[in-house]
Scaffold this active site. Structure first.
Site, short mmCIF file in Angstrom:
data_model
loop_
_atom_site.label_atom_id
_atom_site.label_comp_id
_atom_site.label_asym_id
_atom_site.label_seq_id
_atom_site.Cartn_x
_atom_site.Cartn_y
_atom_site.Cartn_z
N HIS A 118 0.77 -1.22 -0.13
CA HIS A 118 0.04 0.09 0.00
C HIS A 118 0.94 1.16 0.01
O HIS A 118 2.21 1.16 -0.32
CB HIS A 118 -1.19 -0.15 1.29
CG HIS A 118 -1.64 -1.39 1.31
ND1 HIS A 118 -2.56 -1.54 0.25
CD2 HIS A 118 -1.48 -2.41 1.81
CE1 HIS A 118 -3.16 -2.83 0.57
NE2 HIS A 118 -2.19 -3.53 1.41
N GLU A 172 1.34 -11.61 6.03
CA GLU A 172 0.25 -10.84 6.77
C GLU A 172 0.64 -10.91 8.29
O GLU A 172 0.40 -11.62 8.75
CB GLU A 172 -1.09 -11.75 6.33
CG GLU A 172 -1.49 -11.50 5.03
CD GLU A 172 -2.10 -10.12 4.57
OE1 GLU A 172 -2.15 -9.17 5.27
OE2 GLU A 172 -2.68 -10.18 3.50
ZN LIG Z 1 -2.30 -5.31 2.56
#
Ligand SMILES: [Zn+2]
Length: 180
Positions: A10, A144
């Protein structure tokens, strides 16, 4: 010297997941910069980041960046959301018996070894058809690192000591995965 590309997920107009006062894009960059520093302090490696500031970069451009460098490993850094807790990692579907899968075993295991001490759940070594995994020409993995919408997880992600610890585990896992 091997080139390792770290990909803080991001950035810029794309904050990623948001929760508990945190934005995914800021955390991925913090961890990416720490992992780069730790890798360069401990190994003879050339570490590049797909972004070093708060900017938006297309997924294909992130993969192209690593492909053009002829990188040895691509590690994408993300934080989860959606009502869970813990850690999981992803590689491209069908690559678990290749070098990509072998490295996932090593890196995933090294990160979980650190996280288990905090009672965090191992959500597993998974596969997904993500653009950065599909379009990179070298072994690639996407991490993650806990859930931004979990109070338990974000209490840890707000702790600088924890961030250094998980960054150290990622750097150590990359070092072991690449036999550095
Ligand atoms: Zn992400």
């Amino acid at each position: 010297m091997p080139i390792i590309v770290l990909d803080p997920g991001h950035g810029g107009t794309d904050p990623g997941a948001i929760g508990n006062g945190l934005q995914e894009k800021n955390l991925t960059l913090t961890i990416g910069l720490k992992v780069k520093q730790l890798l360069e302090a401990n190994y003879i490696v050339d570490v590049r980041l797909t972004r070093e500031t708060d900017v938006f970069i297309e997924l294909s451009d992130r993969a192209d960046f690593a492909n053009n460098l002829g990188a040895s490993y691509f590690v994408s850094l993300h934080h989860n959301a959606g009502g869970g807790t813990g850690f999981e990692s992803f590689i491209y579907p069908g690559t678990s018996s290749s070098e990509t899968g072998r490295r996932q075993d090593v890196l995933h295991g090294e990160v979980m070894k650190f996280l288990t001490g905090f009672g965090l759940r191992d959500r597993g070594q998974k596969e997904a058809n993500f653009a950065v995994l599909r379009e990179t020409a070298m072994p690639a993995i996407l991490l993650e690192n806990l859930f931004i919408d979990s109070v338990n997880d974000t209490n840890l992600l707000k702790d600088p000591t924890f961030l250094t610890g998980i960054s150290n585990a990622i750097a150590s896992g990359i070092g072991k995965a690449l036999n550095l």
